[in-house]
Design a protein around this motif. Structure first.
Motif, short mmCIF file in Angstrom:
data_model
loop_
_atom_site.label_atom_id
_atom_site.label_comp_id
_atom_site.label_asym_id
_atom_site.label_seq_id
_atom_site.Cartn_x
_atom_site.Cartn_y
_atom_site.Cartn_z
N HIS A 71 0.63 -1.23 0.01
CA HIS A 71 0.16 0.25 -0.13
C HIS A 71 0.86 1.20 0.04
CE1 HIS A 71 -3.24 2.77 0.28
NE2 HIS A 71 -3.32 2.88 1.73
N PHE A 72 1.29 1.47 -1.08
CA PHE A 72 1.96 2.98 -1.43
C PHE A 72 1.09 4.11 -1.98
CE2 PHE A 72 6.45 1.90 -0.52
CZ PHE A 72 6.25 0.67 -0.13
N GLY A 73 -0.13 3.76 -2.04
CA GLY A 73 -1.18 4.93 -2.50
C GLY A 73 -1.59 5.97 -1.44
N GLY A 74 -2.24 6.87 -1.88
CA GLY A 74 -2.67 7.82 -1.03
C GLY A 74 -1.96 9.18 -0.87
N VAL A 75 -2.20 10.23 -0.07
CA VAL A 75 -1.59 11.46 -0.01
C VAL A 75 0.08 11.12 0.52
CG1 VAL A 75 -1.39 13.73 1.20
CG2 VAL A 75 -3.52 12.96 0.27
N SER A 76 0.95 11.59 -0.16
CA SER A 76 2.46 11.36 0.49
C SER A 76 3.06 12.66 0.95
CB SER A 76 3.10 10.78 -0.61
OG SER A 76 3.19 11.71 -1.83
N THR A 77 2.41 13.68 1.05
CA THR A 77 3.11 15.01 1.61
C THR A 77 2.23 15.66 2.47
OG1 THR A 77 2.29 16.29 -0.07
CG2 THR A 77 4.32 15.44 -0.54
N GLN A 79 -0.27 18.10 3.71
CA GLN A 79 -1.76 18.71 3.12
C GLN A 79 -2.69 18.82 3.98
OE1 GLN A 79 -1.89 19.05 -0.29
NE2 GLN A 79 0.09 18.57 -0.64
N PRO A 80 -3.71 19.68 3.67
CA PRO A 80 -4.53 20.07 4.50
C PRO A 80 -5.49 19.00 5.18
CG PRO A 80 -4.85 21.68 2.83
CD PRO A 80 -3.68 20.46 2.48
N PHE A 81 -6.09 19.11 6.44
CA PHE A 81 -6.73 17.85 6.77
C PHE A 81 -8.00 17.25 5.80
CE2 PHE A 81 -10.63 16.51 9.47
CZ PHE A 81 -10.02 15.33 10.21
N GLU A 82 -8.61 17.88 5.25
CA GLU A 82 -9.57 17.45 4.43
C GLU A 82 -9.19 16.79 3.20
OE1 GLU A 82 -12.96 17.02 4.84
OE2 GLU A 82 -13.09 18.51 6.67
N THR A 83 -7.91 17.07 2.72
CA THR A 83 -7.09 16.41 1.48
C THR A 83 -6.56 15.05 1.87
OG1 THR A 83 -6.52 18.67 0.87
CG2 THR A 83 -5.61 16.93 -0.08
N VAL A 84 -6.29 14.93 3.34
CA VAL A 84 -5.66 13.66 3.73
C VAL A 84 -6.79 12.52 4.13
CG1 VAL A 84 -4.30 12.83 5.64
CG2 VAL A 84 -3.70 14.93 4.73
N ILE A 85 -7.91 12.88 4.66
CA ILE A 85 -8.67 12.10 5.31
C ILE A 85 -9.18 11.08 4.09
CG2 ILE A 85 -9.21 13.04 7.12
CD1 ILE A 85 -11.83 13.94 6.36
N GLY A 86 -9.63 11.53 3.11
CA GLY A 86 -10.13 10.34 2.15
C GLY A 86 -9.36 9.34 1.86
N PRO A 87 -8.24 9.71 1.00
CA PRO A 87 -7.36 8.50 0.76
C PRO A 87 -6.56 7.83 1.96
CG PRO A 87 -6.71 10.64 -0.43
CD PRO A 87 -7.73 10.99 0.72
N ASN A 88 -6.03 8.58 2.90
CA ASN A 88 -5.11 8.19 3.73
C ASN A 88 -5.94 7.31 5.04
OD1 ASN A 88 -3.46 9.17 2.15
ND2 ASN A 88 -2.09 9.94 3.91
N LEU A 89 -7.19 7.75 5.26
CA LEU A 89 -8.01 6.88 6.50
C LEU A 89 -9.08 6.07 5.69
CD1 LEU A 89 -8.61 9.82 9.13
CD2 LEU A 89 -6.51 8.61 8.61
N ARG A 90 -10.14 6.62 4.94
CA ARG A 90 -11.12 5.56 4.39
C ARG A 90 -10.46 4.86 3.44
NH1 ARG A 90 -14.19 10.01 3.96
NH2 ARG A 90 -15.58 10.24 5.85
N GLY A 91 -9.45 5.17 2.44
CA GLY A 91 -8.94 4.30 1.51
C GLY A 91 -7.99 3.24 2.28
#
Ligand code: 15L
Length: 267
Positions: A71-77, A79-91
């Motif tokens: 699992h190397f997907g998602g936000v990798s830098t 970023q604001p909270f709202e940008t991070v939560i979708g990919p990095n928590l739900r994803g």
């Protein structure tokens, strides 16, 4: 090579592209996925599906019959909270659900930013062990801490094995003084991911993913369990990069510049 296919999320990212190429060269059967198109020629034995890791159904389909999910997907830098939560928590949740259904092992690209507010050790001070407190330095680092804890829970509750790579700085070469400590070579990354997948037993493991750097900040972890030893070192670049430093706060902490972005502490 593993007898079953291996799914790689974030295949179009910097580390994903490198892993796709080098693991395919080792004869692995790879299923690549990313929200962005795969920018390189498709490696031998690999397929690519363009999908969002928030599409749980698509992810389940791609993971079918796989031995492991890298699992190397998602936000990798940072970023604001709202940008991070979708990919990095739900994803991330969808990744773990797919792994649970398939009995697959998860190799999670965590980050030093999950512990970035630990100070850098000076002189002979002790290095940081894997079981130190999380001290995230950003919403991004916080999402990586959450990801490691997700792995902790899926191992304890469902027996889903997972290896959490606290990646330092994985780039072609070190470019500042901090990276004399945090640098991970691409070659060491490939060897690490290979060991994560082929090791007989993983359980819930945490690895400090940096090369064999004498200036590393990091100590004990679970590398013996997966039988990994980094072979490269940042030291040959010392004279070139050691004068390249940042502001005093960034230089105090392991996470470097991530600690000071939006920093408003006065004392
Ligand atoms: C990370 O987690 C980032 O993905 C990468 O771009 C670098 O900033 C790295 O950490 C680092 O700390 O050098």
């Amino acid at each position: 090579a593993p007898s079953k296919p291996v799914l790689l999320t974030g295949a179009s990212g910097n580390l994903g592209r490198h892993l796709a190429k080098t693991l395919a060269e080792k004869g692995w059967t790879l299923r690549l996925t990313d929200i962005a198109p795969f920018p390189d020629p498709l490696p031998a034995g690999a397929t690519f599906v363009k999908a969002d890791i928030n599409d749980g159904v698509a992810l389940l389909r791609q993971a079918e019959g796989c031995a492991a999910i890298l699992h190397f997907g998602g936000v990798s830098t940072d970023q604001p909270f709202e940008t991070v939560i979708g990919p990095n928590l739900r994803g991330l949740y969808h990744v773990y659900e797919a792994a649970r259904r398939e009995g697959a092992r998860v190799v999670f690209a965590s980050s030093n930013h999950s512990i970035g507010f630990h100070e850098r050790p000076k002189g002979n001070e002790a290095k940081l062990d894997y079981d130190c407190a999380f001290r995230p330095d950003s919403y991004y680092g916080l999402s990586k801490a959450y990801g490691e804890l997700m792995g902790r829970m899926y191992w304890d509750k469902h027996g889903v094995e997972n290896v959490n790579l606290r990646i330092g700085s994985c780039f072609p070469k070190p470019i500042d003084r901090r990276m004399l400590s945090t640098w991970l070579s691409y070659a060491d990354l490939t060897r690490l991911v290979e060991r994560c997948v082929v090791a007989i037993h993983a359980g819930h493991a945490v690895i400090w993913a940096c090369s064999n750097n004498p200036a590393s900040y990091w100590g004990k972890d679970h590398r013996d369990r997966i039988d990994w030893t980094p072979l490269d070192s940042a030291e040959p670049w010392r004279s070139e990069v050691e004068a390249i430093t940042a502001d005093p706060v960034s230089e105090r902490y392991q996470g470097g510049g991530y600690t000071t972005s939006e920093y408003s502490r006065k004392t």
